[in-house]
Design a protein around this motif. Structure first.
Motif, PDB file in Angstrom:
ATOM      1  N   LYS A  29      -2.111  19.117  -8.830  1.00 32.70           N
ATOM      2  CA  LYS A  29      -0.744  18.706  -8.518  1.00 32.70           C
ATOM      3  C   LYS A  29      -0.694  17.517  -7.564  1.00 32.70           C
ATOM      4  CE  LYS A  29       1.377  22.249 -10.566  1.00 32.70           C
ATOM      5  NZ  LYS A  29       0.789  22.318 -11.866  1.00 32.70           N
ATOM      6  N   GLY A  30      -1.672  17.392  -6.679  1.00 29.90           N
ATOM      7  CA  GLY A  30      -1.696  16.272  -5.741  1.00 29.90           C
ATOM      8  C   GLY A  30      -1.836  14.936  -6.454  1.00 29.90           C
ATOM      9  N   VAL A  31      -2.681  14.898  -7.471  1.00 31.03           N
ATOM     10  CA  VAL A  31      -2.867  13.667  -8.249  1.00 31.03           C
ATOM     11  C   VAL A  31      -1.573  13.308  -8.971  1.00 31.03           C
ATOM     12  CG1 VAL A  31      -4.145  12.648 -10.172  1.00 31.03           C
ATOM     13  CG2 VAL A  31      -5.325  14.131  -8.545  1.00 31.03           C
ATOM     14  N   ILE A  32      -0.938  14.311  -9.551  1.00 29.67           N
ATOM     15  CA  ILE A  32       0.313  14.089 -10.277  1.00 29.67           C
ATOM     16  C   ILE A  32       1.406  13.609  -9.320  1.00 29.67           C
ATOM     17  CG2 ILE A  32       2.116  15.209 -11.646  1.00 29.67           C
ATOM     18  CD1 ILE A  32      -0.106  17.077 -12.719  1.00 29.67           C
ATOM     19  N   LEU A  33       1.438  14.192  -8.135  1.00 25.24           N
ATOM     20  CA  LEU A  33       2.464  13.820  -7.154  1.00 25.24           C
ATOM     21  C   LEU A  33       2.304  12.370  -6.700  1.00 25.24           C
ATOM     22  CD1 LEU A  33       4.829  14.779  -5.395  1.00 25.24           C
ATOM     23  CD2 LEU A  33       3.136  15.385  -3.670  1.00 25.24           C
ATOM     24  N   VAL A  34       1.077  11.947  -6.417  1.00 25.36           N
ATOM     25  CA  VAL A  34       0.836  10.569  -5.988  1.00 25.36           C
ATOM     26  C   VAL A  34       1.212   9.590  -7.100  1.00 25.36           C
ATOM     27  CG1 VAL A  34      -0.976   8.922  -5.372  1.00 25.36           C
ATOM     28  CG2 VAL A  34      -0.916  11.171  -4.300  1.00 25.36           C
ATOM     29  N   LEU A  35       0.855   9.932  -8.322  1.00 30.21           N
ATOM     30  CA  LEU A  35       1.191   9.075  -9.461  1.00 30.21           C
ATOM     31  C   LEU A  35       2.710   9.013  -9.663  1.00 30.21           C
ATOM     32  CD1 LEU A  35      -0.389   7.435 -11.534  1.00 30.21           C
ATOM     33  CD2 LEU A  35      -0.308   9.408 -13.045  1.00 30.21           C
ATOM     34  N   ALA A  36       3.385  10.144  -9.500  1.00 33.00           N
ATOM     35  CA  ALA A  36       4.836  10.182  -9.659  1.00 33.00           C
ATOM     36  C   ALA A  36       5.532   9.352  -8.575  1.00 33.00           C
ATOM     37  CB  ALA A  36       5.335  11.617  -9.631  1.00 33.00           C
ATOM     38  N   ILE A  37       5.040   9.438  -7.354  1.00 29.98           N
ATOM     39  CA  ILE A  37       5.634   8.651  -6.268  1.00 29.98           C
ATOM     40  C   ILE A  37       5.463   7.157  -6.538  1.00 29.98           C
ATOM     41  CG2 ILE A  37       5.370   8.061  -3.822  1.00 29.98           C
ATOM     42  CD1 ILE A  37       4.762  11.047  -3.338  1.00 29.98           C
ATOM     43  N   GLY A  38       4.286   6.764  -7.000  1.00 30.73           N
ATOM     44  CA  GLY A  38       4.053   5.362  -7.349  1.00 30.73           C
ATOM     45  C   GLY A  38       4.958   4.894  -8.466  1.00 30.73           C
ATOM     46  N   SER A  39       5.164   5.757  -9.452  1.00 33.21           N
ATOM     47  CA  SER A  39       6.041   5.422 -10.571  1.00 33.21           C
ATOM     48  C   SER A  39       7.479   5.220 -10.106  1.00 33.21           C
ATOM     49  CB  SER A  39       5.974   6.532 -11.618  1.00 33.21           C
ATOM     50  OG  SER A  39       6.908   6.318 -12.639  1.00 33.21           O
ATOM     51  N   VAL A  40       7.953   6.124  -9.280  1.00 32.85           N
ATOM     52  CA  VAL A  40       9.337   6.024  -8.782  1.00 32.85           C
ATOM     53  C   VAL A  40       9.512   4.780  -7.919  1.00 32.85           C
ATOM     54  CG1 VAL A  40      11.000   7.131  -7.236  1.00 32.85           C
ATOM     55  CG2 VAL A  40       9.828   8.475  -8.968  1.00 32.85           C
ATOM     56  N   MET A  41       8.509   4.467  -7.110  1.00 28.93           N
ATOM     57  CA  MET A  41       8.601   3.277  -6.262  1.00 28.93           C
ATOM     58  C   MET A  41       8.622   2.002  -7.097  1.00 28.93           C
ATOM     59  SD  MET A  41       6.174   4.399  -3.080  1.00 28.93           S
ATOM     60  CE  MET A  41       6.153   2.779  -2.369  1.00 28.93           C
ATOM     61  N   CYS A  42       7.785   1.930  -8.137  1.00 30.68           N
ATOM     62  CA  CYS A  42       7.771   0.746  -8.999  1.00 30.68           C
ATOM     63  C   CYS A  42       9.096   0.610  -9.747  1.00 30.68           C
ATOM     64  CB  CYS A  42       6.635   0.830 -10.004  1.00 30.68           C
ATOM     65  SG  CYS A  42       5.039   0.410  -9.318  1.00 30.68           S
ATOM     66  N   LEU A  43       9.584   1.702 -10.300  1.00 33.51           N
ATOM     67  CA  LEU A  43      10.862   1.637 -11.016  1.00 33.51           C
ATOM     68  C   LEU A  43      11.999   1.252 -10.080  1.00 33.51           C
ATOM     69  CD1 LEU A  43      10.582   4.710 -13.385  1.00 33.51           C
ATOM     70  CD2 LEU A  43      10.729   2.324 -14.063  1.00 33.51           C
ATOM     71  N   GLY A  44      12.016   1.838  -8.895  1.00 28.41           N
ATOM     72  CA  GLY A  44      13.071   1.530  -7.933  1.00 28.41           C
ATOM     73  C   GLY A  44      13.056   0.068  -7.500  1.00 28.41           C
ATOM     74  N   SER A  45      11.876  -0.448  -7.191  1.00 28.44           N
ATOM     75  CA  SER A  45      11.818  -1.840  -6.749  1.00 28.44           C
ATOM     76  C   SER A  45      12.110  -2.788  -7.903  1.00 28.44           C
ATOM     77  CB  SER A  45      10.452  -2.154  -6.137  1.00 28.44           C
ATOM     78  OG  SER A  45       9.433  -1.952  -7.072  1.00 28.44           O
ATOM     79  N   GLY A  46      11.707  -2.430  -9.122  1.00 27.77           N
ATOM     80  CA  GLY A  46      12.039  -3.257 -10.278  1.00 27.77           C
ATOM     81  C   GLY A  46      13.529  -3.297 -10.531  1.00 27.77           C
ATOM     82  N   LEU A  47      14.186  -2.164 -10.402  1.00 26.24           N
ATOM     83  CA  LEU A  47      15.632  -2.120 -10.630  1.00 26.24           C
ATOM     84  C   LEU A  47      16.388  -2.865  -9.528  1.00 26.24           C
ATOM     85  CD1 LEU A  47      16.107   1.527 -11.917  1.00 26.24           C
ATOM     86  CD2 LEU A  47      16.303  -0.588 -13.214  1.00 26.24           C
ATOM     87  N   MET A  48      15.869  -2.796  -8.289  1.00 34.35           N
ATOM     88  CA  MET A  48      16.546  -3.509  -7.207  1.00 34.35           C
ATOM     89  C   MET A  48      16.381  -5.019  -7.330  1.00 34.35           C
ATOM     90  SD  MET A  48      16.436  -1.235  -3.769  1.00 34.35           S
ATOM     91  CE  MET A  48      14.697  -1.012  -3.561  1.00 34.35           C
TER      92      MET A  48
END
Length: 50
Positions: A29-48
């Motif tokens: 779950k730790g690996v999945i969580l880190v990957l998910a956080i990176g995904s959300v950050m990339c999507l958020g900064s791209g949308l902004m």
């Protein structure tokens, strides 16, 4: 629409696909969580940047 925004959104979607793949493979779950956080950050900064 800037190229950096498109690139960040593309990377975010790519990482989201990795999250789904890792979840199906039942990886830690730790690996999945880190990957998910990176995904959300990339999507958020791209949308902004749009």
């Amino acid at each position: 629409m800037s190229k950096s925004a498109v690139a960040l959104i593309f990377v975010g979607l790519f990482l989201a696909g990795g999250v789904i793949s890792f979840w199906k493979q039942k990886l830690p779950k730790g690996v999945i969580l880190v990957l998910a956080i990176g995904s959300v950050m990339c999507l958020g900064s791209g949308l902004m940047r749009l």
